[in-house]
Design an enzyme around this catalytic site. Structure first.
Site, PDB file in Angstrom:
ATOM      1  CG  HIS A   1      36.723  39.234  38.327  1.00 19.03           C
ATOM      2  ND1 HIS A   1      35.518  39.158  37.689  1.00 19.03           N
ATOM      3  CD2 HIS A   1      37.426  40.174  37.673  1.00 19.03           C
ATOM      4  CE1 HIS A   1      35.498  40.001  36.671  1.00 19.03           C
ATOM      5  NE2 HIS A   1      36.649  40.627  36.633  1.00 19.03           N
TER       6      HIS A   1
ATOM      7  CE  LYS B   1      26.313  28.977  40.312  1.00 16.28           C
ATOM      8  NZ  LYS B   1      26.499  30.362  39.877  1.00 16.28           N
ATOM      9  NE  ARG B   2      34.547  28.485  37.689  1.00 18.84           N
ATOM     10  CZ  ARG B   2      34.785  28.899  38.927  1.00 18.84           C
ATOM     11  NH1 ARG B   2      35.572  28.217  39.722  1.00 18.84           N
ATOM     12  NH2 ARG B   2      34.241  29.995  39.377  1.00 18.84           N
TER      13      ARG B   2
ATOM     14  CE  LYS C   1      31.472  28.902  41.653  1.00 18.26           C
ATOM     15  NZ  LYS C   1      31.026  30.151  41.039  1.00 18.26           N
TER      16      LYS C   1
ATOM     17  CB  THR D   1      27.629  35.735  34.523  1.00 17.61           C
ATOM     18  OG1 THR D   1      28.591  34.686  34.389  1.00 17.61           O
ATOM     19  CG2 THR D   1      28.334  37.041  34.862  1.00 17.61           C
TER      20      THR D   1
ATOM     21  CE  LYS E   1      26.413  33.527  30.955  1.00 14.34           C
ATOM     22  NZ  LYS E   1      27.643  32.835  31.319  1.00 14.34           N
TER      23      LYS E   1
END
Length: 813
Positions: A360, A551-552, A557, A635, A639
């Site tokens: 992942h 996002k975290r 990111k 993901t 969404k």
């Protein structure tokens, strides 16, 4: 152009939220009052909103239980191959509304609660989020459980029942403060304790050589207590099980101390064992080699494997119980994020045939490398077995590449550089029959870079399985207006077959449909604006663009890239500095009299599944701006796309496939591609060049460095600016100019609402690929060796014989 359904056809349709029958409503009201009275021991005079929530939850759960038992009866009779999904994280969120939707009870429950004089939304808000995950990875596991049940797979989720989930995030004076997430303090109506299946897990001790071989002795035992949660499929009567383990000390734990009178200490020491399931580690993109974390990992796997073997041995009456493990891989498929249990060497072939490994992450700091010293202390026998496996593995490599010592070093399960460590990703690859990434670009990077030696050796083992999201939660539940609108024009079958959304392409130029899609979005924005005003006391214009970056917080990111653009127009220090910068910018922007209501910056604290369900349907623009080659999949991007947001993003993770499905011209793609990043890495990245070349960037950085956003402490963001100039692995400045240009294209299109909405419709129509149903169907047929089915399990009100008929039908398929 396809013809929309007529009014008569629409009336014939069953709403995707279920039928409202008089009998249904009456039965639900009766169940609600019974639970309020007998389960909660309250009446309407003293009951609280929480009591009403629990009464409703128990009423809905009643409709689950018969199907849950019936599903297990069906699996017992059919004896299908079972899929076991092991994960340290399951970010389930709330269960009530999702359960009502999957059972077709939503409208009937709404009506019953209305007739009882209560507010359904108020009751739903009482439920605690089951926050047993950090972000995408844990939420993916939850979506997969939903899809496995919907596709009729005999599947089980296994994890840890953390007493405290992901921390509650509070922002105080712009700084993140973590508070404990005591999600179980009021109880959990959805779980069922199963003490009869409690299992022992061993730690510490040492290995003794005996005539019968090595024996692991003098271990400390911790008991694994299972709690089961039902996982309903969508309208198919299948209810699968998620089993979470809680750590318990055995009754005789340290009671030798009692003999010397220290009874109190003996009882207190029990907490050391029970700490294993106390708290979720709050990160999933950074590896922390902590002993407690390793204990958690071994605890869940050791308990789960014992449980799986017990179930494997259990067969229906009249069929001899299984004593031979040769058929184990034919009846069991194990999918683990990281396989951390290794059975004895002679069973290694069995292990490889049973396990599949999903990677992942691309980030090296997120891949686990456990110190040999720690493993030797905690799991001494397992370390011996790992050494044996590694020796056999290296012998095989040496035979194939006799003079390539460097390859042996690269492919070893044990890293010898400095501190000796076990490379868990390598162990996973060697111990699995299939390895996959979670987006095309990610899987290619795994094969050509991260695990190239292993891929070259066994190319057939490596696959891709692009992630997906469940349309039940991420459309029907969170965006009912859009879900019903889509059902009106293409029918409701898309809920279980998201590829049917491509039919929406026939309505891209339909004036009425464009107007309706736009109205749904505006309604969602208005509702979210009211939520923000209530919760954050910030008033925003619902007609403005809702530009959202969810996002975290992590450098890859690139929240910083977004933050720098705003100025131009938990876990670790840098993350907190990024949060502080964003909130400091917000303080300046939101009170600036010149900017006024044209721009507002809001940091949504304590982001969680239930908050995502509010913000995603209201979003116009979704930010997916990681450095190319760093995001495995994402993901959240899916969404937002499904809910009618347009994407501004780099060619990274699943963005690449989203652009393929919708057409790159229907996303706002900017920045370096993977090959550009690789080229820059070769020649070197010089942040100062961009600072000198781009006037807007220079102005932004000078403002931050001068203390413009932190007048009381001008040096506050020194570490952050230092990182951006001197050691920014994720090259924020390199994409800044192109990002500004792309944002300009966004602004221009947003001023043309009809063309914007046409692009929105094209994006929604292209999201079919990104259903977790498709992902799970691919895993099932290409990795796990099981077949999805649309057979409905007979409901509880049908006789037991109906199960046998369904089993016969299943075997004919």
């Amino acid at each position: 152009m396809a013809t929309p359904l007529t009014d008569q056809e629409k009336r014939k349709q069953i709403s995707i939220r279920g039928i409202v029958g008089v009998e249904n409503v009456a039965e639900l009201k009766k169940g609600f009052n019974r639970h309020l009275h007998f389960t909660l021991v309250k009446d309407r005079n003293i009951a609280t909103t929480r009591d009403y929530y629990f009464a409703l939850a128990h009423t809905v759960r009643d409709h689950l239980v018969g199907r849950w038992i019936r599903t297990q009866q069906f699996y017992y009779e059919a004896d299908p191959k079972r899929v076991y999904y092991l994960s340290l994280e399951f970010y389930m969120g709330r269960a009530l509304q999702n359960t009502m939707i999957n059972l077709g009870l939503q409208n009937a429950c709404d009506e019953a609660i209305y007739q009882l004089g209560l507010d359904m939304e108020e009751l739903e808000e009482v439920e605690e989020d089951a926050g047993l995950g950090n972000g995408g990875l844990g939420r993916l596991a939850a979506c997969f459980l939903d899809s496995m049940a919907t596709l009729g797979l005999a599947a089980y989720g296994y994890g840890i029942r953390y007493e405290y989930g992901i921390f509650n995030q509070k922002i105080r004076d712009g700084w993140q403060v973590e508070e404990a997430d005591d999600w179980l303090r009021h109880g959990n109506p959805w779980e069922k304790a199963r003490p009869e299946y409690m299992l022992p897990v061993h730690f510490y001790g040492h290995v003794e050589e005996t005539r019968d071989g090595p024996k692991w002795v003098n271990t400390q035992v911790v008991l694994a207590m299972p709690y089961d949660t039902p996982i309903p499929g969508y309208m198919n009567n299948t209810v699968n099980t998620m089993r979470l383990w809680s750590a318990r000390a055995p009754n005789d734990f340290n009671l030798k101390d009692f003999n010397v009178g220290d009874y109190i200490q003996a009882v207190l020491d029990r907490n050391l064992a029970e700490n294993i399931s106390r708290v979720l580690y709050p990160n999933d993109n950074f590896f922390e080699g902590k002993e407690l974390r390793l204990k958690q990992e071994y605890f869940v796997v050791a308990a789960t494997l014992q449980d799986i073997i017990r179930r494997y041995k259990t067969t229906k009456k009249g069929v001899p119980g299984r004593t031979c493990f040769e058929s184990f891989p034919d009846k069991v498929s194990l999918r683990d994020k990281v396989i951390r249990f290794v059975p004895p060497l002679q069973a290694w072939d069995l292990t490889r045939r049973t396990f599949a490994y999903t990677n992942h992450t691309i980030l090296p700091e997120a891949l686990e490398r456990w110190p040999v010293e720690l493993l030797e202390k905690l799991l001494p026998r397992h370390l011996q077995i790992i050494y044996q496996i590694n020796q056999a593995h290296l012998d095989k490599i040496a035979a194939l590449f006799p003079k390539d010592m460097d390859k042996l070093r690269r492919m070893s399960l044990i890293e010898e550089d400095g501190c000796k460590r076990v490379n868990m990703a390598h162990l996973c690859i060697v111990g699995s029959h299939a390895v996959n990434g979670v987006a095309e670009i990610h899987s290619n990077i795994i094969k050509t870079k991260i695990f190239k030696d292993f891929s070259d050796l066994e190319p057939g083992k490596f696959q891709n399985k692009t992630n997906g999201i469940t349309p039940r939660r991420w459309l029907l539940l969170c965006n009912p207006g859009l879900a019903e609108l889509i059902a009106e024009v293409i029918g409701e079958d898309y809920v279980k077959d998201l590829s049917q959304l491509k039919k929406l392409n026939d309505f891209v130029d339909d004036v009425a449909f464009i107007r309706d899609v736009s109205k749904v979005k505006q309604d969602n924005k208005l509702k979210f604006a009211q939520y923000l005003e209530k919760e954050y006391r910030v008033k925003i214009n619902p007609s403005s663009m809702f530009d959202v970056h969810v996002k975290r917080i992590h450098e890859y990111k690139r929240q910083l890239l977004n933050c720098l653009h705003i100025i131009a127009a938990p876990g670790y220090h840098m993350a907190k500095m990024i949060i502080k910068l964003i909130t400091s910018v917000a303080d300046v922007v939101n009170t600036d009299p010149v900017v006024g209501n044209k721009l507002k910056v809001i940091f949504l604290e304590n982001y969680r599944v239930s908050l995502a369900e509010k913000v995603i349907p209201a979003t116009d623009l979704s930010q997916q701006i990681s450095t190319a080659g760093t995001e495995a999949s994402g993901t959240g991007n899916m969404k937002f796309m499904l809910n009618g947001a347009l994407t501004i993003g780099t060619m990274d993770g699943a963005n690449v496939e989203m652009a393929e499905e919708a057409g790159e011209e229907n996303l706002f793609i900017f920045g370096m591609r993977v090959e550009d990043v690789a080229e820059m890495d070769k020649k070197g990245y010089d942040a100062m060049l961009y600072y000198k070349k781009i006037p807007e960037l220079k102005e932004v950085m000078d403002q931050i460095a001068s203390g413009f956003f932190s007048p009381k402490n001008p040096e506050l963001f020194k570490d952050l600016t230092n990182m951006l100039f001197k050691h920014d692995r994720f090259k924020v400045f390199a994409d800044f100019e192109d990002y500004l240009k792309s944002q300009e294209k966004v602004n221009n299109l947003f001023q043309n609402p009809v063309e914007w909405t046409k692009m929105v419709i094209k994006n929604i129509a292209a999201t079919g690929k990104f259903s977790s149903d498709r992902t799970i169907a691919e895993y099932a047929t290409e990795v796990w060796g099981v077949k999805p089915t649309d057979l409905k399990i007979p409901p509880p009100n049908e006789p037991r014989e109906a199960i046998e008929e369904t089993v016969k039908a299943l075997k004919k398929m």
